[in-house]
Design a protein around this motif. Structure first.
Motif, PDB file in Angstrom:
ATOM      1  N   THR A   8       9.008 -21.862  30.766  1.00 13.21           N
ATOM      2  CA  THR A   8      10.598 -22.112  29.791  1.00 13.21           C
ATOM      3  C   THR A   8       9.621 -22.510  28.330  1.00 13.21           C
ATOM      4  OG1 THR A   8      11.267 -23.848  31.269  1.00 13.21           O
ATOM      5  CG2 THR A   8      11.583 -21.464  32.203  1.00 13.21           C
ATOM      6  N   PHE A   9       9.231 -24.094  29.102  1.00 15.54           N
ATOM      7  CA  PHE A   9       9.088 -24.599  27.667  1.00 15.54           C
ATOM      8  C   PHE A   9       8.196 -23.843  27.237  1.00 15.54           C
ATOM      9  CE2 PHE A   9      10.410 -28.415  25.604  1.00 15.54           C
ATOM     10  CZ  PHE A   9       8.655 -28.416  24.600  1.00 15.54           C
ATOM     11  N   GLY A  10       7.478 -23.385  27.233  1.00 19.47           N
ATOM     12  CA  GLY A  10       6.418 -22.528  26.104  1.00 19.47           C
ATOM     13  C   GLY A  10       7.083 -20.940  25.804  1.00 19.47           C
ATOM     14  N   PHE A  11       7.879 -20.328  26.482  1.00 17.32           N
ATOM     15  CA  PHE A  11       9.315 -19.511  25.948  1.00 17.32           C
ATOM     16  C   PHE A  11       9.966 -20.505  24.700  1.00 17.32           C
ATOM     17  CE2 PHE A  11       8.145 -17.148  29.860  1.00 17.32           C
ATOM     18  CZ  PHE A  11       7.881 -16.252  29.487  1.00 17.32           C
ATOM     19  N   ALA A  12      10.416 -21.346  25.084  1.00 16.04           N
ATOM     20  CA  ALA A  12      10.678 -21.805  23.705  1.00 16.04           C
ATOM     21  C   ALA A  12      10.491 -22.295  22.635  1.00 16.04           C
ATOM     22  CB  ALA A  12      11.507 -23.364  25.060  1.00 16.04           C
ATOM     23  N   MET A  13       8.902 -22.807  22.788  1.00 16.27           N
ATOM     24  CA  MET A  13       7.958 -23.122  22.073  1.00 16.27           C
ATOM     25  C   MET A  13       7.967 -21.305  20.925  1.00 16.27           C
ATOM     26  SD  MET A  13       6.827 -25.550  20.235  1.00 16.27           S
ATOM     27  CE  MET A  13       6.032 -25.965  19.259  1.00 16.27           C
ATOM     28  N   LEU A  14       7.352 -20.550  21.594  1.00 20.72           N
ATOM     29  CA  LEU A  14       7.477 -19.461  21.448  1.00 20.72           C
ATOM     30  C   LEU A  14       8.396 -18.818  20.018  1.00 20.72           C
ATOM     31  CD1 LEU A  14       5.335 -17.044  23.954  1.00 20.72           C
ATOM     32  CD2 LEU A  14       4.485 -17.869  21.804  1.00 20.72           C
ATOM     33  N   SER A  15       9.081 -19.024  20.823  1.00 21.97           N
ATOM     34  CA  SER A  15      11.114 -19.226  19.954  1.00 21.97           C
ATOM     35  C   SER A  15      11.026 -19.244  19.155  1.00 21.97           C
ATOM     36  CB  SER A  15      12.153 -18.543  20.477  1.00 21.97           C
ATOM     37  OG  SER A  15      11.820 -18.061  22.065  1.00 21.97           O
ATOM     38  N   THR A  16      11.224 -20.662  18.581  1.00 21.79           N
ATOM     39  CA  THR A  16      10.679 -21.839  17.930  1.00 21.79           C
ATOM     40  C   THR A  16       9.902 -20.918  16.936  1.00 21.79           C
ATOM     41  OG1 THR A  16      11.657 -23.669  18.888  1.00 21.79           O
ATOM     42  CG2 THR A  16      10.566 -24.104  17.393  1.00 21.79           C
ATOM     43  N   ALA A  24      15.663 -20.333  21.575  1.00 17.92           N
ATOM     44  CA  ALA A  24      14.853 -21.151  21.716  1.00 17.92           C
ATOM     45  C   ALA A  24      15.765 -22.880  22.966  1.00 17.92           C
ATOM     46  CB  ALA A  24      13.974 -21.866  20.734  1.00 17.92           C
ATOM     47  N   MET A  25      17.140 -22.420  21.618  1.00 18.27           N
ATOM     48  CA  MET A  25      17.717 -23.189  21.997  1.00 18.27           C
ATOM     49  C   MET A  25      18.722 -22.661  24.032  1.00 18.27           C
ATOM     50  SD  MET A  25      18.921 -25.752  20.475  1.00 18.27           S
ATOM     51  CE  MET A  25      20.405 -25.899  21.669  1.00 18.27           C
ATOM     52  N   MET A  26      18.381 -21.922  24.364  1.00 17.86           N
ATOM     53  CA  MET A  26      18.269 -21.118  25.225  1.00 17.86           C
ATOM     54  C   MET A  26      17.171 -21.504  26.310  1.00 17.86           C
ATOM     55  SD  MET A  26      18.312 -17.337  27.362  1.00 17.86           S
ATOM     56  CE  MET A  26      16.603 -17.175  27.027  1.00 17.86           C
ATOM     57  N   TRP A  27      15.527 -21.192  26.223  1.00 14.78           N
ATOM     58  CA  TRP A  27      15.337 -21.915  26.731  1.00 14.78           C
ATOM     59  C   TRP A  27      14.611 -23.115  26.689  1.00 14.78           C
ATOM     60  CZ3 TRP A  27      13.165 -18.171  30.071  1.00 14.78           C
ATOM     61  CH2 TRP A  27      12.738 -16.950  29.661  1.00 14.78           C
ATOM     62  N   LEU A  28      15.178 -24.155  25.784  1.00 20.07           N
ATOM     63  CA  LEU A  28      15.231 -25.631  25.859  1.00 20.07           C
ATOM     64  C   LEU A  28      16.079 -25.499  27.338  1.00 20.07           C
ATOM     65  CD1 LEU A  28      14.826 -27.048  22.409  1.00 20.07           C
ATOM     66  CD2 LEU A  28      13.223 -27.031  24.328  1.00 20.07           C
ATOM     67  N   GLY A  29      16.931 -25.632  27.468  1.00 26.46           N
ATOM     68  CA  GLY A  29      17.892 -25.705  28.234  1.00 26.46           C
ATOM     69  C   GLY A  29      18.010 -25.137  29.341  1.00 26.46           C
ATOM     70  N   VAL A  88      20.193 -31.653  20.461  1.00 25.81           N
ATOM     71  CA  VAL A  88      21.245 -31.977  19.346  1.00 25.81           C
ATOM     72  C   VAL A  88      20.256 -32.373  18.173  1.00 25.81           C
ATOM     73  CG1 VAL A  88      21.722 -34.089  18.684  1.00 25.81           C
ATOM     74  CG2 VAL A  88      22.793 -33.773  21.257  1.00 25.81           C
ATOM     75  N   GLN A  89      19.481 -32.528  18.045  1.00 25.69           N
ATOM     76  CA  GLN A  89      18.408 -32.232  16.250  1.00 25.69           C
ATOM     77  C   GLN A  89      18.323 -31.128  16.022  1.00 25.69           C
ATOM     78  OE1 GLN A  89      17.855 -34.539  14.344  1.00 25.69           O
ATOM     79  NE2 GLN A  89      18.862 -36.351  15.475  1.00 25.69           N
ATOM     80  N   ILE A  90      17.906 -29.458  16.583  1.00 25.07           N
ATOM     81  CA  ILE A  90      17.490 -28.563  16.715  1.00 25.07           C
ATOM     82  C   ILE A  90      19.654 -28.113  16.087  1.00 25.07           C
ATOM     83  CG2 ILE A  90      17.789 -26.348  17.576  1.00 25.07           C
ATOM     84  CD1 ILE A  90      14.918 -27.234  18.089  1.00 25.07           C
ATOM     85  N   THR A  91      20.752 -28.591  16.407  1.00 19.28           N
ATOM     86  CA  THR A  91      21.683 -27.346  16.936  1.00 19.28           C
ATOM     87  C   THR A  91      22.574 -28.267  15.654  1.00 19.28           C
ATOM     88  OG1 THR A  91      22.589 -27.617  19.275  1.00 19.28           O
ATOM     89  CG2 THR A  91      24.961 -28.124  17.515  1.00 19.28           C
ATOM     90  N   ARG A  92      22.272 -29.640  14.953  1.00 10.99           N
ATOM     91  CA  ARG A  92      22.533 -30.232  13.918  1.00 10.99           C
ATOM     92  C   ARG A  92      22.045 -29.491  12.801  1.00 10.99           C
ATOM     93  NH1 ARG A  92      23.826 -36.345  15.216  1.00 10.99           N
ATOM     94  NH2 ARG A  92      25.378 -35.872  16.253  1.00 10.99           N
ATOM     95  N   HIS A  93      20.715 -29.903  12.329  1.00 17.26           N
ATOM     96  CA  HIS A  93      19.442 -29.418  11.459  1.00 17.26           C
ATOM     97  C   HIS A  93      19.264 -28.075  11.184  1.00 17.26           C
ATOM     98  CE1 HIS A  93      21.019 -33.296   9.996  1.00 17.26           C
ATOM     99  NE2 HIS A  93      20.253 -33.604  11.476  1.00 17.26           N
TER     100      HIS A  93
END
Length: 130
Positions: A8-16, A24-29, A88-93
């Motif tokens: 799942t982290f790999g999918f988050a990285m690919l989305s990022t 990316a946020m969904m996969w990080l979650g 949190v950082q991605i949500t803010r910035h």
């Protein structure tokens, strides 16, 4: 749980890297939930073993078991905290260059935990059964 969280982290990285913040946020979650589930299972296992009277003071093997698995669990806990901070950082910035760099560093840390877990699992659980 932990090895699935690597996927799942790999999918988050690919989305990022594709610039897709929502996925990316969904996969990080999902990675966070799996990491916390791993910790819950580990805490349950420790509690159960201690309840049975097989705590770390019982033998050298159990001392090593609790030390190795517990140290890995502590690193997973810090990784989960890092995940929350990054979310949190991605949500803010958004997906800024700094956040992508942070995500890359966390990715290396998280995947290294998986490699370590394969070794711990092999030597403690599989070879411990022989």
């Amino acid at each position: 749980f932990l090895l699935l969280s690597s996927l799942t982290f790999g999918f988050a990285m690919l989305s990022t890297l594709a610039g897709r913040q929502g996925p990316a946020m969904m996969w990080l979650g999902a990675t966070l939930v799996l990491g916390l589930a791993f910790l819950a299972v580990e805490i349950y296992e420790f509690h159960h073993l201690i309840h049975l009277g097989t705590g770390p003071q019982r033998s050298a093997f159990l001392s090593s078991f609790f030390a190795l698995v517990g140290t890995h669990g502590l690193h997973v806990a810090f990784g989960c905290l890092w995940l929350v901070t990054l979310m949190v950082q991605i949500t803010r910035h958004g997906l800024t260059g700094a956040n992508i760099r942070r995500m890359t560093c966390l990715s290396m840390f998280w995947h290294f935990l998986d490699v370590i877990w394969i070794g711990v699992f092999t030597f403690v659980y599989l070879l411990g059964m022989i």
